[in-house]
Design an enzyme around this catalytic site. Structure first.
Site, mmCIF file in Angstrom:
data_model
loop_
_atom_site.group_PDB
_atom_site.id
_atom_site.type_symbol
_atom_site.label_atom_id
_atom_site.label_comp_id
_atom_site.label_asym_id
_atom_site.label_seq_id
_atom_site.Cartn_x
_atom_site.Cartn_y
_atom_site.Cartn_z
ATOM 1 N N ASN A 169 0.834 -1.060 -0.045
ATOM 2 C CA ASN A 169 0.045 0.053 0.027
ATOM 3 C C ASN A 169 0.872 1.484 0.036
ATOM 4 O OD1 ASN A 169 0.656 -0.320 2.802
ATOM 5 N ND2 ASN A 169 -1.372 0.261 3.594
ATOM 6 N N GLU A 265 5.694 -3.485 11.654
ATOM 7 C CA GLU A 265 4.766 -2.695 11.662
ATOM 8 C C GLU A 265 3.424 -3.676 11.074
ATOM 9 O OE1 GLU A 265 4.215 0.076 13.181
ATOM 10 O OE2 GLU A 265 6.603 0.337 13.775
ATOM 11 N N CYS A 299 -2.876 0.974 7.048
ATOM 12 C CA CYS A 299 -3.069 0.213 8.564
ATOM 13 C C CYS A 299 -3.783 1.352 9.317
ATOM 14 C CB CYS A 299 -1.631 0.022 8.631
ATOM 15 S SG CYS A 299 -0.569 1.281 8.584
HETATM 16 N N1 LIG Z 1 1.559 -1.213 10.773
HETATM 17 C C1 LIG Z 1 1.941 -0.488 9.712
HETATM 18 O O1 LIG Z 1 2.685 0.279 9.571
HETATM 19 C C2 LIG Z 1 1.217 -1.214 8.205
HETATM 20 C C3 LIG Z 1 0.808 -2.395 8.303
HETATM 21 N N2 LIG Z 1 0.047 -2.889 6.940
HETATM 22 C C4 LIG Z 1 -0.698 -4.040 6.863
HETATM 23 O O2 LIG Z 1 -0.174 -4.769 5.847
HETATM 24 C C5 LIG Z 1 -1.129 -5.396 5.176
HETATM 25 C C6 LIG Z 1 -1.325 -5.375 3.810
HETATM 26 O O3 LIG Z 1 -0.122 -5.546 3.057
HETATM 27 P P1 LIG Z 1 0.187 -6.614 2.345
HETATM 28 O O4 LIG Z 1 1.166 -6.400 1.362
HETATM 29 O O5 LIG Z 1 -0.982 -7.207 1.948
HETATM 30 O O6 LIG Z 1 0.799 -7.655 3.464
HETATM 31 P P2 LIG Z 1 1.535 -8.919 3.334
HETATM 32 O O7 LIG Z 1 1.962 -9.472 4.770
HETATM 33 O O8 LIG Z 1 0.938 -10.047 2.357
HETATM 34 O O9 LIG Z 1 2.795 -8.613 2.483
HETATM 35 C C7 LIG Z 1 3.934 -7.702 3.096
HETATM 36 C C8 LIG Z 1 5.053 -8.006 2.507
HETATM 37 O O10 LIG Z 1 5.617 -9.252 2.932
HETATM 38 C C9 LIG Z 1 6.199 -10.028 2.067
HETATM 39 N N3 LIG Z 1 5.858 -11.430 2.222
HETATM 40 C C10 LIG Z 1 5.001 -12.165 2.044
HETATM 41 N N4 LIG Z 1 5.236 -13.386 2.476
HETATM 42 C C11 LIG Z 1 6.406 -13.245 2.982
HETATM 43 C C12 LIG Z 1 7.486 -14.325 3.716
HETATM 44 N N5 LIG Z 1 6.961 -15.592 4.206
HETATM 45 N N6 LIG Z 1 8.483 -13.843 4.236
HETATM 46 C C13 LIG Z 1 9.189 -12.552 3.835
HETATM 47 N N7 LIG Z 1 8.171 -11.724 3.238
HETATM 48 C C14 LIG Z 1 6.825 -12.052 2.913
HETATM 49 C C15 LIG Z 1 5.181 -9.433 0.589
HETATM 50 O O11 LIG Z 1 5.877 -9.804 -0.458
HETATM 51 P P3 LIG Z 1 4.914 -10.400 -1.799
HETATM 52 O O12 LIG Z 1 4.167 -9.249 -1.959
HETATM 53 O O13 LIG Z 1 5.704 -10.777 -2.830
HETATM 54 O O14 LIG Z 1 3.991 -11.712 -1.140
HETATM 55 C C16 LIG Z 1 5.309 -8.112 0.911
HETATM 56 O O15 LIG Z 1 6.549 -7.596 0.404
HETATM 57 C C17 LIG Z 1 -2.362 -5.099 6.114
HETATM 58 O O16 LIG Z 1 -2.681 -6.150 7.105
HETATM 59 C C18 LIG Z 1 -1.969 -3.667 6.675
HETATM 60 O O17 LIG Z 1 -2.737 -3.388 7.988
HETATM 61 C C19 LIG Z 1 0.394 -2.128 5.881
HETATM 62 C C20 LIG Z 1 1.028 -0.828 5.751
HETATM 63 C C21 LIG Z 1 1.479 -0.202 6.976
HETATM 64 O O1 LIG Z 2 0.236 1.663 5.625
HETATM 65 C C1 LIG Z 2 -0.436 2.405 6.127
HETATM 66 O O2 LIG Z 2 -1.374 2.565 6.241
HETATM 67 C C2 LIG Z 2 0.773 3.531 6.514
HETATM 68 O O3 LIG Z 2 1.848 3.470 7.281
HETATM 69 C C3 LIG Z 2 0.102 4.859 7.195
HETATM 70 O O4 LIG Z 2 0.267 5.958 6.703
HETATM 71 P P1 LIG Z 2 -0.521 7.056 6.590
HETATM 72 O O5 LIG Z 2 -1.301 7.115 7.887
HETATM 73 O O6 LIG Z 2 0.525 8.031 6.524
HETATM 74 O O7 LIG Z 2 -1.467 7.176 5.637
#
Ligand SMILES: NC(=O)C1=CN([C@@H]2O[C@H](COP(=O)(O)OP(=O)(O)OC[C@H]3O[C@@H](n4cnc5c(N)ncnc54)[C@H](OP(=O)(O)O)[C@@H]3O)[C@@H](O)[C@H]2O)C=CC1
Ligand SMILES: O=C(O)[C@H](O)COP(=O)(O)O
Length: 497
Positions: A169, A265, A299
């Site tokens: 994202n 995170e 997130c």
């Molecule tokens: N707290 C925070 O700051 C944030 C949290 N999020 C959370 O992220 C989620 C959405 O993002 P999303 O990208 O779908 O999340 P994922 O957990 O599916 O993927 C995150 C990253 O991890 C990689 N990945 C997947 N499997 C593995 C593994 N076994 N080992 C190492 N890396 C791996 C993915 O690669 P690939 O794409 O190649 O599978 C991607 O780069 C939501 O739950 C959201 O809340 C998002 C942004 C900010």
């Molecule tokens: O992935 C997310 O949601 C970000 O870490 C949040 O960033 P923002 O609150 O600045 O949009």
């Protein structure tokens, strides 16, 4: 625009190369991964499926380059980050174009993400100069039984090779927020981009290349997380993992990673508590911004509204009026609501809506979906037995739970395993602080929607929402170790004269 102009060398035919040893290369695997365009659901780009040998090569060169980088004067490291920040901002249009095509982010928001990343690098360079130049000096005699015959000098040293894994994202910004702090602190970086977002990441990495960072110091290996993820995260050459993504992935990584520092995170279910004395216009504006920007795929999105019963109708009415004004369509047209990242995600969101409707929730708008594009919905009268009360939809649907007491709202917030952020709307500062104290989440916002920025603020989740704290200063500190040098004197140093 992808792979054109200054980015020409990152493309080979119609496949984007990976980055190692300061060069863009084709993988020996001969295999590629398709990156889908979420708007068309058709393959948009292709990236290399890197092999384990190629991962090894990245980590070996990172190790070698890091030794020299750690001895490069801090001001030179900072200069390199400033150079990169300028190039990144200059190249905002092509990088933003990739974000539009592979993560369906509205063009204006995509440009903001790139510019924000450049600014983050500049701030990191400055902050690094300040905090890494400071150490500690201790003398021994305050501790019982000691004379002043030992002086301890402690300073911050780099950890080594940092593995950076951002989510889809914010593929550019959440990569840069790990890379900048790692690099200023004297570390090397191995970046594993998310598959959706990989091409934006590769373009961003090229701006580091153009800024002249040493060969091997930064590498970017592409491949499905499911295929090379474990190999990377369990690799003995990795000295720290900074991960942002889903809880399931993050928790699995933390169980396997071994004894290295972790910055995790993960997801959120940010609660928004609205008291009876709240400015409802302000609350409604923030609910729309917090719940629906980037179609709820943040997130820090508002993911559940907990409204006091006496003002709930009025609030819902205001939110519905604003929701009706959101534009729905394609990211190229700068619409407010754009297609969600994948068909799997759209199906998951649909499942949550159907569950809530089936159990008696009231949908204020009609359910409508075309491909990955989902029309925004406010789901009212949600009860705790509905999945939407607890789960993170990562889509443009927002539940409203009507509460009789503020304690009920606090209890709902604290009963969830997610604990990233929360927010409270009230005109009473006293109440706001008391509720903030009681809400067990990483950050509580008063009279505003949750948000990560400004990027130097601490950003952390409790419980399943994460480990450690991000934000520029915290990330720099987390990516360092303390090292002490103790000078031992034959006698207490205050004995002369
Ligand atoms: N707290 C925070 O700051 C944030 C949290 N999020 C959370 O992220 C989620 C959405 O993002 P999303 O990208 O779908 O999340 P994922 O957990 O599916 O993927 C995150 C990253 O991890 C990689 N990945 C997947 N499997 C593995 C593994 N076994 N080992 C190492 N890396 C791996 C993915 O690669 P690939 O794409 O190649 O599978 C991607 O780069 C939501 O739950 C959201 O809340 C998002 C942004 C900010
Ligand atoms: O992935 C997310 O949601 C970000 O870490 C949040 O960033 P923002 O609150 O600045 O949009």
């Amino acid at each position: 625009m992808a792979g054109k102009g200054v980015f020409k060398e990152i493309l080979d035919g119609d496949v984007f190369k990976y980055y190692v040893d300061g060069e863009w290369r084709r993988s020996c695997s001969g295999q590629f991964i398709n990156v889908q365009n979420p708007s068309t659901r058709k393959p948009m780009f292709r990236v290399q499926a890197c092999t384990q040998d190629e991962v090894n090569r990245c980590i070996d060169s990172a190790k070698a380059a890091q030794k020299i980088w750690a001895r490069t004067p801090l001001w030179k490291r900072a200069e390199a980050l400033h150079r990169c920040a300028a190039i990144m901002k200059e190249q905002k249009a092509p990088i933003a174009d990739c974000l539009v095509k592979e993560v369906a982010k509205a063009l204006k928001d995509a440009v903001v993400e790139v510019v924000r990343s450049g600014d983050l690098l500049s701030y990191t360079a400055e902050e690094g100069i300040r905090i890494l130049s400071e150490g500690k000096f201790l003398v021994s005699d305050p501790f019982p039984g000691n004379e002043r015959n030992k002086y301890c000098l402690s300073s911050k040293i780099p950890l080594g090779v940092i593995l950076a894994i951002p989510p889809f994202n914010y593929p550019v910004n959440l990569a840069v927020s790990k890379m900048g702090p790692a690099l200023i602190a004297g570390n090397a970086v191995v970046l594993k981009p998310p598959t959706q977002g990989a091409v934006s990441c590769l373009h961003m990495v090229h701006t580091f290349h153009l800024a002249g960072f040493p060969k091997g110091l930064i590498s970017a290996v592409t491949g499905k997380g499911a295929d090379i993820g474990d190999f990377l995260t369990m690799h003995p050459g990795i000295n720290c993992i900074s991960f942002t993504g889903g809880c399931e992935t993050g928790i699995a990584i933390s169980k396997k990673a071994g004894m290295i520092p972790l910055q995790m995170e993960l997801g959120g279910k940010d609660s928004c508590i609205i008291l009876e004395d709240a400015d409802l216009e302000l609350a409604a504006t923030n609910i729309i911004k917090g719940g629906f920007s980037y179609s709820g795929q943040r997130c820090t999105a508002v993911k559940v509204v907990l409204a006091m019963e006496c003002i709930a109708d009025q609030l819902v009415c205001k939110v519905n009026a604003k929701l009706a004004k959101l534009t729905i369509g394609m990211p190229e047209d700068d619409c407010d609501i754009t297609p969600v990242i994948s068909e799997t995600s759209a199906n998951f969101i649909e499942g949550l809506v159907h569950d809530a409707r089936h159990k008696g929730a009231r949908l204020h708008q009609e359910w409508r979906r075309e491909g990955n594009l989902i029309w925004p919905i406010l789901i009212d009268h949600v009860r705790p037995d509905m999945r939407i009360a607890w789960e993170e939809p990562f889509g443009p649907i927002l539940p409203v739970i009507r509460i009789k007491t503020v304690e009920e709202g606090i209890h709902h917030c604290n009963a969830n395993n997610f604990a990233l952020q929360g927010c409270i709307f009230t005109r009473s500062f006293d109440k706001a602080i008391m509720i903030s104290d009681a809400m067990e989440s990483g950050t509580i916002q008063i009279n505003s929607a949750p948000g990560r920025g400004p990027d130097h603020f601490p950003f952390q989740g409790l419980r399943d929402s994460g480990v450690g704290s991000q934000g520029i200063t915290n990330s720099i500190n987390m990516m360092c170790k303390i090292k002490s040098t103790v000078m031992n004197f034959p006698a207490a140093t205050y004995t002369m004269g």
